[in-house]
Design a protein around this motif. Structure first.
Motif, PDB file in Angstrom:
ATOM      1  N   ARG A 242     -26.969  -6.956 -17.814  1.00 18.69           N
ATOM      2  CA  ARG A 242     -26.710  -8.040 -18.766  1.00 18.69           C
ATOM      3  C   ARG A 242     -26.692  -9.385 -18.030  1.00 18.69           C
ATOM      4  O   ARG A 242     -27.195 -10.379 -18.529  1.00 18.69           O
ATOM      5  CB  ARG A 242     -25.368  -7.784 -19.471  1.00 18.69           C
ATOM      6  N   GLN A 243     -26.110  -9.395 -16.829  1.00 19.53           N
ATOM      7  CA  GLN A 243     -26.106 -10.606 -16.007  1.00 19.53           C
ATOM      8  C   GLN A 243     -27.530 -11.024 -15.648  1.00 19.53           C
ATOM      9  O   GLN A 243     -27.857 -12.212 -15.653  1.00 19.53           O
ATOM     10  CB  GLN A 243     -25.292 -10.397 -14.730  1.00 19.53           C
ATOM     11  N   ILE A 244     -28.375 -10.040 -15.360  1.00 19.85           N
ATOM     12  CA  ILE A 244     -29.781 -10.324 -15.042  1.00 19.85           C
ATOM     13  C   ILE A 244     -30.459 -10.969 -16.239  1.00 19.85           C
ATOM     14  O   ILE A 244     -31.122 -12.004 -16.108  1.00 19.85           O
ATOM     15  CB  ILE A 244     -30.510  -9.041 -14.592  1.00 19.85           C
TER      16      ILE A 244
ATOM     17  N   GLU B 293     -32.615 -15.884 -18.841  1.00 25.76           N
ATOM     18  CA  GLU B 293     -32.617 -16.793 -19.978  1.00 25.76           C
ATOM     19  C   GLU B 293     -32.145 -18.184 -19.570  1.00 25.76           C
ATOM     20  O   GLU B 293     -32.742 -19.187 -19.970  1.00 25.76           O
ATOM     21  CB  GLU B 293     -31.740 -16.244 -21.103  1.00 25.76           C
ATOM     22  N   GLU B 294     -31.107 -18.262 -18.768  1.00 24.07           N
ATOM     23  CA  GLU B 294     -30.587 -19.559 -18.333  1.00 24.07           C
ATOM     24  C   GLU B 294     -31.621 -20.293 -17.479  1.00 24.07           C
ATOM     25  O   GLU B 294     -31.772 -21.508 -17.586  1.00 24.07           O
ATOM     26  CB  GLU B 294     -29.273 -19.370 -17.555  1.00 24.07           C
TER      27      GLU B 294
ATOM     28  N   THR C 186     -33.160 -24.006 -18.331  1.00 22.31           N
ATOM     29  CA  THR C 186     -33.035 -25.130 -17.403  1.00 22.31           C
ATOM     30  C   THR C 186     -34.372 -25.547 -16.791  1.00 22.31           C
ATOM     31  O   THR C 186     -34.418 -26.508 -16.024  1.00 22.31           O
ATOM     32  CB  THR C 186     -32.033 -24.813 -16.278  1.00 22.31           C
ATOM     33  N   GLY C 187     -35.433 -24.835 -17.127  1.00 26.15           N
ATOM     34  CA  GLY C 187     -36.756 -25.203 -16.633  1.00 26.15           C
ATOM     35  C   GLY C 187     -37.135 -24.579 -15.309  1.00 26.15           C
ATOM     36  O   GLY C 187     -38.178 -24.907 -14.741  1.00 26.15           O
ATOM     37  N   GLY C 188     -36.320 -23.669 -14.821  1.00 22.74           N
ATOM     38  CA  GLY C 188     -36.648 -22.966 -13.579  1.00 22.74           C
ATOM     39  C   GLY C 188     -37.862 -22.060 -13.737  1.00 22.74           C
ATOM     40  O   GLY C 188     -38.623 -21.865 -12.792  1.00 22.74           O
TER      41      GLY C 188
ATOM     42  N   LYS D 142     -36.492 -20.739 -28.454  1.00 26.59           N
ATOM     43  CA  LYS D 142     -35.840 -19.560 -29.040  1.00 26.59           C
ATOM     44  C   LYS D 142     -34.433 -19.374 -28.464  1.00 26.59           C
ATOM     45  O   LYS D 142     -33.489 -19.083 -29.188  1.00 26.59           O
ATOM     46  CB  LYS D 142     -36.654 -18.286 -28.769  1.00 26.59           C
ATOM     47  N   ILE D 143     -34.314 -19.544 -27.152  1.00 30.13           N
ATOM     48  CA  ILE D 143     -33.013 -19.386 -26.499  1.00 30.13           C
ATOM     49  C   ILE D 143     -32.056 -20.469 -26.982  1.00 30.13           C
ATOM     50  O   ILE D 143     -30.898 -20.191 -27.306  1.00 30.13           O
ATOM     51  CB  ILE D 143     -33.153 -19.424 -24.962  1.00 30.13           C
TER      52      ILE D 143
END
Length: 122
Positions: free
Chosen positions: A13-15, A20-21, A25-27, A81-82
């Motif tokens: 879930r952390q992955i 998603e994060e 953030t554009g990474g 979407k996120i």
């Protein structure tokens, strides 16, 4: 990416959350390839099956697509979407709670809005 192995939240879930994060953030840009399951599992010493489970969660949301023989790529529109999902969660998790607390303190809608404006101004 950073993972907390002591957290009650499962690593897969952390992955998913971290992927998603990173998209938000554009990474990871739209149509960009993300690191492979193997790369992530080696770098962070995580079982490849756990990494794949997290990635598949993101794929099931339509944010990543598998390209056979090439890897995983961020889908077009993934960031929006996120953000849309996060906006919905913000309302549910914060706004409803804020309004309920304001009602319990007899704070009027106008007063609450004034306080929110004050918060934006500070």
């Amino acid at each position: 990416m950073q993972f907390s192995f002591d957290s009650s939240e499962p690593i897969y879930r952390q992955i998913a959350d971290q992927i998603e994060e990173t998209i938000v953030t554009g990474g990871f840009e739209e149509e960009e390839q993300i690191p492979s399951t193997t790369e992530i599992s080696k770098e962070f010493h995580i079982n490849p099956a756990t990494v794949l489970k997290g990635m598949n969660m993101v794929v099931s949301k339509g944010l990543l697509e598998k390209r056979r023989g090439l890897g995983m790529f961020v889908t077009v529109g993934a960031r929006e979407k996120i953000l849309e999902e996060k906006r919905g969660a913000f309302y549910t998790d914060y706004v409803k709670s804020l309004v309920n607390e304001a009602k319990s303190l007899n704070i009027s809608e106008e007063e609450l809005i004034a306080q929110v404006r004050r918060g934006f101004a500070e």
